[in-house]
Design a protein around this motif. Structure first.
Motif, PDB file in Angstrom:
ATOM      1  N   UNK A 233       0.782  -1.226   0.000  1.00  7.67           N
ATOM      2  CA  UNK A 233       0.000   0.000   0.000  1.00  7.67           C
ATOM      3  C   UNK A 233       0.807   1.265   0.000  1.00  7.67           C
ATOM      4  N   UNK A 234       2.079   1.207  -0.399  1.00  7.75           N
ATOM      5  CA  UNK A 234       2.934   2.390  -0.369  1.00  7.75           C
ATOM      6  C   UNK A 234       3.532   2.657  -1.746  1.00  7.75           C
ATOM      7  N   UNK A 235       3.868   3.931  -1.971  1.00 12.73           N
ATOM      8  CA  UNK A 235       4.672   4.355  -3.117  1.00 12.73           C
ATOM      9  C   UNK A 235       6.013   4.810  -2.572  1.00 12.73           C
ATOM     10  N   UNK A 236       7.089   4.264  -3.097  1.00 18.84           N
ATOM     11  CA  UNK A 236       8.429   4.623  -2.628  1.00 18.84           C
ATOM     12  C   UNK A 236       9.160   5.413  -3.698  1.00 18.84           C
ATOM     13  N   UNK A 237      10.027   6.298  -3.246  1.00 16.68           N
ATOM     14  CA  UNK A 237      10.932   7.059  -4.105  1.00 16.68           C
ATOM     15  C   UNK A 237      12.344   6.726  -3.633  1.00 16.68           C
ATOM     16  N   UNK A 238      13.107   6.005  -4.444  1.00 17.72           N
ATOM     17  CA  UNK A 238      14.377   5.432  -4.007  1.00 17.72           C
ATOM     18  C   UNK A 238      15.533   5.999  -4.809  1.00 17.72           C
ATOM     19  N   UNK A 251      -1.238   3.901   2.183  1.00 16.05           N
ATOM     20  CA  UNK A 251      -2.677   3.705   2.319  1.00 16.05           C
ATOM     21  C   UNK A 251      -3.051   2.864   3.535  1.00 16.05           C
ATOM     22  N   UNK A 252      -2.049   2.340   4.244  1.00 17.74           N
ATOM     23  CA  UNK A 252      -2.311   1.526   5.442  1.00 17.74           C
ATOM     24  C   UNK A 252      -1.512   2.057   6.627  1.00 17.74           C
ATOM     25  N   UNK A 253      -1.805   3.283   7.059  1.00 12.91           N
ATOM     26  CA  UNK A 253      -1.004   3.858   8.157  1.00 12.91           C
ATOM     27  C   UNK A 253      -1.195   3.141   9.487  1.00 12.91           C
ATOM     28  N   UNK A 254      -2.316   2.460   9.666  1.00 13.15           N
ATOM     29  CA  UNK A 254      -2.585   1.771  10.934  1.00 13.15           C
ATOM     30  C   UNK A 254      -2.163   0.311  10.910  1.00 13.15           C
ATOM     31  N   UNK A 255      -1.503  -0.116   9.847  1.00 14.69           N
ATOM     32  CA  UNK A 255      -1.062  -1.495   9.772  1.00 14.69           C
ATOM     33  C   UNK A 255      -2.185  -2.437   9.379  1.00 14.69           C
ATOM     34  N   UNK A 256      -1.937  -3.708   9.617  1.00 12.66           N
ATOM     35  CA  UNK A 256      -2.876  -4.753   9.209  1.00 12.66           C
ATOM     36  C   UNK A 256      -4.129  -4.729  10.067  1.00 12.66           C
ATOM     37  N   UNK A 257      -5.266  -4.518   9.439  1.00 11.95           N
ATOM     38  CA  UNK A 257      -6.550  -4.515  10.120  1.00 11.95           C
ATOM     39  C   UNK A 257      -7.508  -5.525   9.490  1.00 11.95           C
ATOM     40  N   UNK A 258      -6.958  -6.483   8.743  1.00 12.94           N
ATOM     41  CA  UNK A 258      -7.794  -7.479   8.084  1.00 12.94           C
ATOM     42  C   UNK A 258      -7.828  -7.269   6.585  1.00 12.94           C
ATOM     43  N   UNK A 259      -8.186  -8.308   5.831  1.00 10.73           N
ATOM     44  CA  UNK A 259      -8.178  -8.204   4.359  1.00 10.73           C
ATOM     45  C   UNK A 259      -9.227  -7.257   3.804  1.00 10.73           C
ATOM     46  N   UNK A 260     -10.259  -6.967   4.559  1.00  8.78           N
ATOM     47  CA  UNK A 260     -11.318  -6.097   4.045  1.00  8.78           C
ATOM     48  C   UNK A 260     -10.912  -4.633   4.001  1.00  8.78           C
ATOM     49  N   UNK A 263      -5.228  -2.142   1.743  1.00  9.48           N
ATOM     50  CA  UNK A 263      -5.175  -1.644   0.369  1.00  9.48           C
ATOM     51  C   UNK A 263      -3.815  -1.950  -0.247  1.00  9.48           C
ATOM     52  N   UNK A 264      -3.847  -2.488  -1.468  1.00  7.01           N
ATOM     53  CA  UNK A 264      -2.637  -2.831  -2.205  1.00  7.01           C
ATOM     54  C   UNK A 264      -2.601  -2.039  -3.504  1.00  7.01           C
ATOM     55  N   UNK A 265      -1.421  -1.565  -3.867  1.00 11.76           N
ATOM     56  CA  UNK A 265      -1.253  -0.772  -5.081  1.00 11.76           C
ATOM     57  C   UNK A 265      -0.715  -1.651  -6.199  1.00 11.76           C
ATOM     58  N   UNK A 266      -1.396  -1.646  -7.337  1.00 13.41           N
ATOM     59  CA  UNK A 266      -1.024  -2.486  -8.473  1.00 13.41           C
ATOM     60  C   UNK A 266      -0.615  -1.629  -9.672  1.00 13.41           C
ATOM     61  N   UNK A 279      -1.404   5.952  -9.411  1.00 13.05           N
ATOM     62  CA  UNK A 279      -1.453   4.571  -8.933  1.00 13.05           C
ATOM     63  C   UNK A 279      -2.909   4.188  -8.691  1.00 13.05           C
ATOM     64  N   UNK A 280      -3.164   2.877  -8.700  1.00 10.99           N
ATOM     65  CA  UNK A 280      -4.512   2.368  -8.467  1.00 10.99           C
ATOM     66  C   UNK A 280      -4.424   1.175  -7.532  1.00 10.99           C
ATOM     67  N   UNK A 281      -5.480   0.968  -6.736  1.00 13.31           N
ATOM     68  CA  UNK A 281      -5.434  -0.056  -5.692  1.00 13.31           C
ATOM     69  C   UNK A 281      -6.355  -1.230  -6.003  1.00 13.31           C
ATOM     70  N   UNK A 282      -6.504  -2.103  -5.015  1.00  9.84           N
ATOM     71  CA  UNK A 282      -7.314  -3.312  -5.163  1.00  9.84           C
ATOM     72  C   UNK A 282      -8.782  -3.085  -4.831  1.00  9.84           C
ATOM     73  N   UNK A 283      -9.191  -1.853  -4.611  1.00 11.72           N
ATOM     74  CA  UNK A 283     -10.594  -1.526  -4.373  1.00 11.72           C
ATOM     75  C   UNK A 283     -11.192  -0.721  -5.528  1.00 11.72           C
ATOM     76  N   UNK A 284     -10.418  -0.506  -6.612  1.00 12.74           N
ATOM     77  CA  UNK A 284     -10.915   0.181  -7.786  1.00 12.74           C
ATOM     78  C   UNK A 284     -10.653   1.665  -7.823  1.00 12.74           C
ATOM     79  N   UNK A 285      -9.817   2.195  -6.934  1.00 16.69           N
ATOM     80  CA  UNK A 285      -9.612   3.644  -6.826  1.00 16.69           C
ATOM     81  C   UNK A 285      -8.282   4.074  -7.436  1.00 16.69           C
ATOM     82  N   UNK A 286      -8.287   5.306  -7.959  1.00 18.08           N
ATOM     83  CA  UNK A 286      -7.114   5.933  -8.553  1.00 18.08           C
ATOM     84  C   UNK A 286      -6.617   7.046  -7.638  1.00 18.08           C
ATOM     85  N   UNK A 287      -5.277   7.094  -7.450  1.00 16.37           N
ATOM     86  CA  UNK A 287      -4.646   8.118  -6.613  1.00 16.37           C
ATOM     87  C   UNK A 287      -3.597   8.855  -7.435  1.00 16.37           C
TER      88      UNK A 287
END
Length: 552
Positions: A233-238, A251-260, A263-266, A279-287
């Protein structure tokens, strides 16, 4: 002190029921079948004889019967077998052809397997009356070659890194200015930097992401900086020189709270005109993230069905305001970035199954090629014409299992005719007794297979393939290894250079300290092909023996 005895407990009696109807195999094959085939466990409540148990505590307990009957791996029913046997795929009689998904024939006799251009309508040369197409041809049409050039196919492995990553390779990216620098990401979140011109100059940064690196793009302002999107759920600049990474979006500042809620970025791409990382995630949203301030801009926009993965994003190379997305909702969509909002797509390109990738053509941006899980490559010849149906569909084997990186048909960025794509093949073929998975070069204007490249040392599947933007080079990510292909210089077979094969060890890891682990959960091999995995181990041993002769 009196000796203590372990108290024994009674267990139900286990009865092994072999399938007498099946053919007897060798001892090696029997061991494989016992590991691979599903065990049908049936508890029989009746039929226990009194003399079967002398312990009164076991009275009334029925024995457990384990049946080792052969079960189909496709439909999960007994009485027949299906799946891969070496290089041959045995079809399930309850299912259609595995390749073209049509009934009436088997995979081995499928006409699409014999000829990839079977049933494909060649590209038409009719002029379109669309005004946008007329303007496009006036402005950009002269830059495209109407005559297909002589294609130079990289068909020989010139160098390789074996077990470079600790998990399977998921993405590749060439350096924008240095022709010999290659970036690779893997399932564990590692990012590798390899100078394949010098072979031994390589490094893996293991502290950037915690899980799958799905996409990477170089910064347009600094070729030493790379952006990466990950399933954490993160974008890195390396910074590639130091390995220091900065998180641009989490997108997951509170850590793991369950699969529901995780958020994962693909999908990911850079819009140079807007200086934004999309970027876009596994819930259908664009950031969108502004790369000048490294901050998120605007609100998340729902661009695909809510709850579905958006696995691909691609900005048009000529008109960056046009955005192409694809996802698990069986659609690829074209968007106008100047007025993008939910349900405002310009076109919706329907597919029958999940869309693994969708790309505009690299030079003109007027064509689209998509890769779908229904074993189809779909081509649209012009984004200015009728997009209700594709210009042609090409049947190709890439319907993969869950432990593989998705196959993606990628353009040859050097082809002026914009008709050549490269993609790995899922179904193996028999090459002199060896079951190998070739990498296919396909002419999308005719559907013809231009070339298939193989190497006897690559027995695993090669789902990640990328062509060099400036040189005749193909890089393949196969399991945890990387292979660099170049054209053969002469017809005679040249001896393999011992200094071009590298087997990685624990000493080349940085940051993560993961070591050289085996990827048992997703080693890109078929579970029904144990003999190939044994061959792979023997190949690695031969690589190691070669590597001992090389002075680092």
């Amino acid at each position: 002190m009196a000796p203590q005895t372990r108290r024994t407990t009674s267990f139900p009696r286990v009865i092994i029921d072999n399938d007498t109807d099946s053919e007897h195999s060798s001892s090696e094959e029997e061991e494989e079948e016992q590991v691979e085939e599903e065990e049908d466990v049936a508890v029989r409540n009746n039929g226990m004889e009194p003399e079967q148990s002398l312990d009164p505590k076991n009275k009334g307990k029925a024995p457990i019967c384990i049946s080792l009957k052969k079960v189909c791996k496709v439909c999960k029913k007994a009485g027949h077998e299906a799946g891969f046997k070496g290089a041959t795929y045995i079809d399930c009689p309850m299912k259609p052809c595995f390749l073209c998904k049509m009934p009436g024939h088997t995979t081995m006799s499928c006409p699409h397997r014999i000829a990839t251009e079977f049933g494909v309508i060649p590209a038409s040369h009719k002029c379109s009356s669309n005004q946008l197409f007329y303007v496009f041809e006036r402005q950009l049409g002269h830059t495209r070659s109407q005559v297909k050039p002589v294609r130079i196919i990289p068909d020989q492995v010139c160098c390789a890194v074996i077990r470079y990553h600790s998990r399977r390779v998921t993405t590749l990216e060439f350096h924008p200015t240095n022709n010999n620098i290659l970036l690779s990401g893997d399932k564990k979140g590692q990012v590798g930097v390899w100078d394949f011109g010098k072979v031994y100059e390589k490094i893996v940064y293991g502290n950037i992401h915690s899980c799958i690196v799905n996409n990477m793009r170089f910064s347009p302002a600094n070729d030493g900086t790379v952006y990466a999107a990950s399933s954490d759920g993160t974008i890195s600049c390396t910074d590639l020189e130091t390995g220091i990474s900065l998180s641009l979006l989490n997108l997951n500042p509170d850590g793991w709270q369950g699969p529901n809620s995780w958020r994962m970025l693909y999908g990911m791409d850079l819009n140079k005109e807007r200086n934004a990382v999309l970027v876009a995630d596994n819930f259908g949203y664009l950031y969108s993230v502004d790369i000048r301030s490294n901050t998120k801009t605007g609100e998340a926009i729902l661009i695909h069905k809510r709850g579905s993965k958006v696995v691909g994003l691609h900005c048009n190379p000529v008109q960056p305001d046009l955005l192409l997305s694809c996802g698990n909702d069986h659609y690829a969509r074209i968007w106008d970035m100047r007025r993008i909002e939910a349900r405002s797509s310009l076109y919706e390109l329907a597919h029958k199954r999940v869309v693994n990738s969708a790309y505009f053509s690299p030079l003109s941006g007027s064509k689209i090629v998509t890769t779908s899980q229904d074993n189809r490559l779909r081509v649209w010849d012009s984004i200015f014409g009728n997009l209700d149906s594709p210009s042609r569909e090409i049947v190709h084997s890439h319907d993969f299992n869950r432990h593989l990186t998705p196959f993606r048909a990628e353009w040859d960025p050097k082809d002026p005719s914009e008709s050549l794509v490269v993609i790995g093949r899922y179904i193996s073929e028999n090459y002199n007794g060896a079951a190998l998975h070739p990498i296919d070069f396909i002419d999308i204007s005719t559907g013809q297979l231009v070339a298939e490249v193989i190497d006897p040392n690559i027995t695993t599947i090669s789902p990640v393939n990328k062509l060099h933007p400036r040189e005749d080079i193909l890089v393949t990510g196969s399991s945890r290894s990387l292979f660099v292909w170049r054209p053969k210089e002469s017809e005679s077979v040249e001896p393999k250079d011992e200094g071009k094969i590298v087997v990685c060890g624990k000493d080349m890891k940085r940051g993560g300290g993961h070591g050289d682990e085996s990827d048992n959960s997703d080693g890109d091999t078929f579970s029904s092909k144990k003999k190939n995995s044994k061959g792979k181990k023997s190949n690695l041993k031969s690589y190691k023996s070669i590597n001992k002769k090389v002075k680092r």
